[in-house]
Design an enzyme around this catalytic site. Structure first.
Site, PDB file in Angstrom:
ATOM      1  N   HIS A 119     -17.835 -25.776 -60.894  1.00  0.00           N
ATOM      2  CA  HIS A 119     -18.733 -26.503 -59.989  1.00  0.00           C
ATOM      3  C   HIS A 119     -19.440 -27.635 -60.732  1.00  0.00           C
ATOM      4  O   HIS A 119     -19.636 -28.712 -60.200  1.00  0.00           O
ATOM      5  CB  HIS A 119     -19.793 -25.560 -59.405  1.00  0.00           C
ATOM      6  N   GLU A 135     -15.384 -24.447 -53.346  1.00  0.00           N
ATOM      7  CA  GLU A 135     -15.078 -23.128 -53.900  1.00  0.00           C
ATOM      8  C   GLU A 135     -13.618 -23.046 -54.350  1.00  0.00           C
ATOM      9  O   GLU A 135     -13.310 -22.550 -55.429  1.00  0.00           O
ATOM     10  CB  GLU A 135     -15.371 -22.020 -52.886  1.00  0.00           C
ATOM     11  N   HIS A 168     -15.491 -20.131 -63.109  1.00  0.00           N
ATOM     12  CA  HIS A 168     -15.608 -20.672 -61.761  1.00  0.00           C
ATOM     13  C   HIS A 168     -16.904 -21.480 -61.607  1.00  0.00           C
ATOM     14  O   HIS A 168     -16.890 -22.620 -61.137  1.00  0.00           O
ATOM     15  CB  HIS A 168     -15.552 -19.519 -60.743  1.00  0.00           C
ATOM     16  N   GLU A 169     -18.013 -20.885 -62.045  1.00  0.00           N
ATOM     17  CA  GLU A 169     -19.311 -21.570 -61.911  1.00  0.00           C
ATOM     18  C   GLU A 169     -19.322 -22.890 -62.674  1.00  0.00           C
ATOM     19  O   GLU A 169     -19.826 -23.896 -62.191  1.00  0.00           O
ATOM     20  CB  GLU A 169     -20.447 -20.671 -62.430  1.00  0.00           C
TER      21      GLU A 169
HETATM   22 ZN   LIG Z   1     -18.607 -21.031 -56.316  1.00  0.00          ZN
END
Ligand SMILES: [Zn+2]
Length: 441
Positions: A308, A383, A304-305
């Site tokens: 970004h 997100e 997930h990170e």
């Molecule tokens: Zn995030």
């Protein structure tokens, strides 16, 4: 005070109360969600057990009550400061201190530095009881606080000193640039803040953060190899991989990455790696199922990170914030010489620092509220996108269980009032994220 100045003053004060009442209204909506739902709702069965649900509920009610009182206090405090002319009083005091050392009113930058120190001291002292109560009563009661009083005191003092070291030279230079920059000072002022923010991001990791927490490289081993492979698979320029001792402060868990260009670092909170011990890891080579599960959870969170990064979210945020700062300085340039703004807050002179304070904090307040709402909306979009990215890396299931675990460990309450979360949540509520991860294209 002439009529226009008076109108500006009351408009600023009334607006701050409108914002305060709006926020209180939202919080009361969210509080009633905590009070109303005492049983795990059917949508969450199998996701959360009743015991954790109740723990989270009590934690959030405590935090909400605390927020009510601390919010009320700070609103009343700032109102009293404005009504009694606290700002001109502090400015005059700073002038007197300078005069004692033979520095007259010509030394505006010195006076501004003294003013900043006094203002910071005041805000540190008045917020201290709230911070102590929050850490040693609320966080403690719910098992999150890991700080001893001695650690806390040292930490606060360090924070104050480091803050001064960073803030004072920046403030002094900025005032100098505004005063000496001529007609196009707003361009130089913006350039200066831009460079400063780049420098701060660069040195923060190596020189500032280590003053507060211990960073150790993640040792060689399965987890490290897997993270490196994950980074390599999307060409993430991973330079360093750290574990930070977040558990000395609190047992809330997290992970993040930072750094410029080809110099990226990933930081994992040791609380995320529950049984992590930096030295003895190799000795107990029991690669049991629980261990593996934990590793893949860490990988899913990192997936997930890294999303970004892959989707340039950090860069986009940086660009938006720079465009915003530039526009603010531009408008500031149009307003800085308007005597009426200074008169509105009880000033007869026009110090640059006071101009910055009045315009950026008070005059821009409605714009700041709007901007922060838009940034929150954007953040939630980011997100969802990062979750989708993790899903494309086949982490959907792992991420789902990792999100549930993080929510459980941090005692997040899974139910939200829609208006409250729309205004405040930089991350979408847990259930929405789970639902989006389940969706098949
Ligand atoms: Zn995030």
């Amino acid at each position: 005070m002439d009529l226009e100045a008076e109108q500006i003053f009351w408009a600023v004060l009334i607006f701050s109360w409108i914002v305060y009442l709006w926020e209180s209204y939202l919080s009361s909506r969210q509080r009633s969600v905590y009070l109303k739902h005492t049983k795990v709702p059917s949508a969450l069965e199998g996701v959360l057990d009743q015991e954790t649900f109740e723990k989270a509920r009590l934690y959030q009610i405590d935090k909400s009550n605390f927020g009510f009182w601390s919010g009320l206090y700070s609103q009343i405090e700032s109102t009293i400061i404005l009504l009694l002319g606290g700002l001109p009083y502090l400015w005059a005091k700073s002038g007197q201190i300078c005069a004692r050392y033979g520095l007259g009113p010509d030394y505006e930058i010195t006076q501004s530095v003294v003013f900043t120190v006094l203002a910071m001291l005041f805000s540190t002292v008045t917020s201290l009881p709230w911070s102590v109560y929050s850490t040693f009563v609320i966080e403690e009661r719910h098992g999150f606080n890991k700080q001893t009083p001695a650690f806390y005191v040292k930490d606060q003092i360090k924070k104050f000193i480091v803050m001064m070291f960073i803030m004072l030279p920046i403030t002094a230079t900025l005032i100098f640039i505004i005063k000496a920059g001529g007609e196009y000072f707003f361009i130089y002022a913006w350039l200066f803040t831009f460079v400063v923010s780049l420098v701060l991001i660069t040195i923060y990791a190596d020189y500032i953060a280590p003053l507060f927490d211990k960073f150790t490289p993640l040792p060689e081993g399965e987890l490290r190899t897997q993270i490196e492979n994950l980074a390599a698979s999307i060409d993430f320029p991973l330079k360093k991989l750290f574990v930070v001792e977040g558990s000395k402060r609190s047992s809330h868990s997290n992970a993040y990455f930072y750094g410029f260009f080809k110099n990226k670092r990933i930081v994992l909170f040791d609380t995320l790696l529950e049984d992590y011990t930096p030295v003895n890891k190799d000795e107990d080579k029991k690669e049991d199922a629980a261990d593996n599960q934990q590793e893949t959870a860490v990988l899913a969170v990192l997936g997930h990170e890294l999303g970004h990064w892959y989707l340039s979210h950090t860069l986009k945020n940086l660009i938006i914030s720079q465009v915003n700062t530039f526009l603010c300085f531009l408008v500031f340039g149009l307003l800085i010489n308007k005597a009426v703004l200074y008169q509105a807050f009880g000033f007869t002179s026009q110090p640059t620092l006071i101009g910055l304070l009045i315009i950026f904090q008070f005059i821009f307040a409605p714009y700041n509220e709007l901007l922060s709402f838009c940034m929150t909306v954007l953040s939630r979009r980011f997100e969802f996108q990062a979750d989708t990215f993790a899903k494309s890396m086949h982490f959907a299931e792992k991420l789902k269980s990792a999100l549930i675990k993080l929510n459980r460990d941090n005692l997040g309450f899974p139910l939200t009032d829609w208006l409250y979360s729309a205004w405040h949540y930089s991350h979408p509520p847990l259930l929405e994220r789970l639902k989006a991860l389940e969706k098949t294209e």
